[in-house]
Design an enzyme around this catalytic site. Structure first.
Site, mmCIF file in Angstrom:
data_model
loop_
_atom_site.group_PDB
_atom_site.id
_atom_site.type_symbol
_atom_site.label_atom_id
_atom_site.label_comp_id
_atom_site.label_asym_id
_atom_site.label_seq_id
_atom_site.Cartn_x
_atom_site.Cartn_y
_atom_site.Cartn_z
ATOM 1 N N LEU A 41 2.215 -1.286 4.283
ATOM 2 C CA LEU A 41 1.348 -2.462 4.203
ATOM 3 C C LEU A 41 0.795 -2.493 2.791
ATOM 4 O O LEU A 41 0.462 -1.442 2.229
ATOM 5 C CB LEU A 41 0.189 -2.350 5.196
ATOM 6 C CG LEU A 41 0.398 -2.822 6.619
ATOM 7 C CD1 LEU A 41 -0.810 -2.460 7.469
ATOM 8 C CD2 LEU A 41 0.652 -4.319 6.680
ATOM 9 N N ASP A 42 0.678 -3.673 2.217
ATOM 10 C CA ASP A 42 0.131 -3.787 0.868
ATOM 11 C C ASP A 42 -1.304 -3.262 0.815
ATOM 12 O O ASP A 42 -2.011 -3.220 1.827
ATOM 13 C CB ASP A 42 0.155 -5.248 0.410
ATOM 14 C CG ASP A 42 1.571 -5.764 0.224
ATOM 15 O OD1 ASP A 42 2.425 -4.994 -0.239
ATOM 16 O OD2 ASP A 42 1.811 -6.937 0.564
ATOM 17 N N TYR A 43 -1.731 -2.909 -0.382
ATOM 18 C CA TYR A 43 -3.075 -2.403 -0.643
ATOM 19 C C TYR A 43 -4.145 -3.340 -0.089
ATOM 20 O O TYR A 43 -5.140 -2.900 0.477
ATOM 21 C CB TYR A 43 -3.224 -2.243 -2.160
ATOM 22 C CG TYR A 43 -4.516 -1.662 -2.655
ATOM 23 C CD1 TYR A 43 -4.884 -0.355 -2.343
ATOM 24 C CD2 TYR A 43 -5.365 -2.398 -3.492
ATOM 25 C CE1 TYR A 43 -6.062 0.194 -2.830
ATOM 26 C CE2 TYR A 43 -6.530 -1.850 -3.982
ATOM 27 C CZ TYR A 43 -6.886 -0.562 -3.655
ATOM 28 O OH TYR A 43 -8.040 -0.014 -4.134
#
Length: 196
Positions: A41-43
């Protein structure tokens, strides 16, 4: 028999255990040795992240060939009309090609805890929650899809990957499941649970 860890990744945490820039990582949330994420998952995204020490299981979960559906709750700018929702459902053409058809619906409420830090309602007074299920996993795909139809994503939370759901896990919490079917991963009842 394999161990699978379901983690609710909070906002602004990297989907990895180390970072040379000093950002928050998974190491601050889960202290199980020798486990790795199945996908990412992106930051700036939140929600369900699956981890395991079983490389074959990680491959089965994360490889695009297996097409595990992923469901997201997405807070977007503005109020998407039926035409925008139809475009998302049928698939839109992004720079890297057309997306597969998706399932999409409006939500009256997200059913999620408030993000930390919360969004500023003065900067974003007109918003709408959508639930979007896709069967592919391109880089920042959901964000690019909603932007393409004129409704940029303000908050993105993954609530399901295949049969596994985020239900009952607050941000930073995780649980372990023992999987008894190595050829077809199916979650059994959680065997342990840890709260942060």
């Amino acid at each position: 028999m394999s161990q699978l860890y379901l983690l609710h990744k909070p906002y602004r945490v990297l989907s990895q255990f180390t970072d040379d820039q000093g950002r928050n990582t998974l190491a601050s949330l889960i202290d199980v040795p020798d486990i790795y994420p199945a996908g990412r998952l992106d930051y700036d995204s939140e929600g369900l992240l699956l981890l395991s020490d079983d490389g074959e299981l990680i491959h089965r979960i994360s490889h695009p060939r297996h097409k595990q559906p992923k469901t997201y709750r997405v807070l977007v700018e503005g109020q998407p009309d039926d035409r925008a929702l139809k475009a998302l459902a049928e698939g839109v053409t992004l720079k890297d090609g057309p997306t597969r058809p998706a399932k999409v619906r409006r939500l009256t409420t997200s059913g999620l805890p408030e993000r930390t830090p919360p969004l500023d309602p003065k900067r974003h007074p007109d918003t709408c929650w959508l639930e979007l299920t896709i069967s592919e996993g391109r880089n920042r795909q959901v964000r690019r899809m909603t932007a393409h139809v004129g409704h940029p994503t303000l908050r993105l939370v993954r609530v399901a990957i295949g049969p596994w759901r985020l239900d009952g896990l607050a941000p930073g919490q995780w649980q372990r499941q023992t999987l008894h079917a190595p050829k077809r991963p199916r979650g059994s009842a959680p065997t342990t649970r840890r709260r942060r």
